[in-house]
Design an enzyme around this catalytic site. Structure first.
Site, PDB file in Angstrom:
ATOM      1  N   GLY A  28       0.816  -1.216   0.000  1.00  0.00           N
ATOM      2  CA  GLY A  28       0.000   0.000   0.000  1.00  0.00           C
ATOM      3  C   GLY A  28       0.845   1.260   0.000  1.00  0.00           C
ATOM      4  CD  GLU A 102      -1.965  -6.723   2.898  1.00  0.00           C
ATOM      5  OE1 GLU A 102      -1.490  -5.737   2.317  1.00  0.00           O
ATOM      6  OE2 GLU A 102      -3.150  -6.764   3.273  1.00  0.00           O
TER       7      GLU A 102
HETATM    8  C1  5RP Z   1      -3.566  -3.765   1.037  1.00  0.00           C
HETATM    9  C2  5RP Z   1      -3.863  -3.225   2.391  1.00  0.00           C
HETATM   10  C3  5RP Z   1      -3.327  -1.883   2.734  1.00  0.00           C
HETATM   11  O1  5RP Z   1      -2.547  -1.989   3.877  1.00  0.00           O
HETATM   12  C4  5RP Z   1      -4.478  -0.940   2.983  1.00  0.00           C
HETATM   13  O2  5RP Z   1      -5.331  -0.936   1.842  1.00  0.00           O
HETATM   14  C5  5RP Z   1      -4.011   0.469   3.283  1.00  0.00           C
HETATM   15  O3  5RP Z   1      -3.430   1.033   2.160  1.00  0.00           O
HETATM   16  P1  5RP Z   1      -2.818   2.500   2.148  1.00  0.00           P
HETATM   17  O4  5RP Z   1      -1.615   2.483   3.013  1.00  0.00           O
HETATM   18  O5  5RP Z   1      -2.518   2.746   0.692  1.00  0.00           O
HETATM   19  O6  5RP Z   1      -3.873   3.469   2.665  1.00  0.00           O
HETATM   20  O7  5RP Z   1      -4.490  -3.855   3.205  1.00  0.00           O
HETATM   21  O8  5RP Z   1      -4.214  -4.984   0.811  1.00  0.00           O
END
Ligand code: 5RP
Length: 212
Positions: A28, A102
């Site tokens: 992310g 994850e």
């Molecule tokens: C990806 C995720 C990310 O950690 C989540 O979407 C947060 O993303 P960002 O740091 O871009 O706000 O779970 O699967």
């Protein structure tokens, strides 16, 4: 403001990195700041285990070795972002469709440091649609099971996960029992992973550069 806090959180997580460690790395825009900061320490760590093709490409571009979790064994540290975080450090994740890998790395790690900006903090999980990764054949079945449980499933049309699967985003749930819901959804055939990180919540949450 939000981007600035993401940068602060990504950079603050560096203080948890120990010499010689193998670091679990999430996915992310917040994690991207962490990877950038990790590159400065690349000669002091063995490498990283990555949760997505996106993070793998970023790590490799900066010269950080990417290792296979099957070869590394358990990790001491996992750093990842989240879409929502409650006061018990339980999370919704999967906005970037990387939830399954994850979840595997979070489970394999002694310490999970979650890095967020303050917009991600909630009292009750569920305003952010809950991502669920399903085997393509199970999309309709999964959708019907979600409706039975009062959710509104929306297929993330056009998105294929790194594992070749699909994502259903569930709207309309106010999640009062995250551990119970996570366990229940995990029983639906064809569900690969649920974006609720409640059974294995974060250990440390950094909101910007502050520990929550
Ligand atoms: C990806 C995720 C990310 O950690 C989540 O979407 C947060 O993303 P960002 O740091 O871009 O706000 O779970 O699967």
């Amino acid at each position: 403001m939000s981007a600035n806090e993401k940068r602060q959180a990504g950079e603050a997580a560096i203080r948890y990195v120990e010499d010689g460690a193998i670091i679990g790395v999430g996915t992310g825009s917040t994690v991207a700041f962490f990877i950038d900061a990790l590159a400065d320490l690349k000669d002091r760590i063995q490498g990283a285990v990555s949760s997505s093709e996106q993070s793998t490409a970023h790590l490799k571009r900066l010269g950080i070795p990417v290792l296979d979790l099957n070869a590394t064994g358990a990790l001491t540290l996992y750093v990842d972002g989240a879409d929502e975080c409650d006061t018990h450090k339980r999370l919704i994740k999967g906005g970037g469709a990387a939830l399954t890998r994850e979840k595997i790395i979070a489970e394999a790690s002694q310490k999970f440091v979650c890095i967020i900006d303050s917009t991600k903090q909630v009292k009750l999980l569920g305003k952010f649609p809950l991502p669920i990764e399903v085997i393509p054949m199970a999309r309709s079945l999964g959708g019907r099971e979600i409706v039975k449980r009062g959710g509104q499933p929306v297929w993330r049309d056009g998105v294929v996960t790194d594992n070749g699967n699909w994502v259903i985003d569930v709207h309309g749930w106010q999640i009062t029992d995250p551990v119970g819901l996570e366990s229940d959804l995990n029983q639906i055939p064809g569900v690969v992973a649920v974006g609720l990180f409640a059974r294995r919540a974060a250990d440390v949450v950094l909101v910007g550069d502050k520990v929550m």
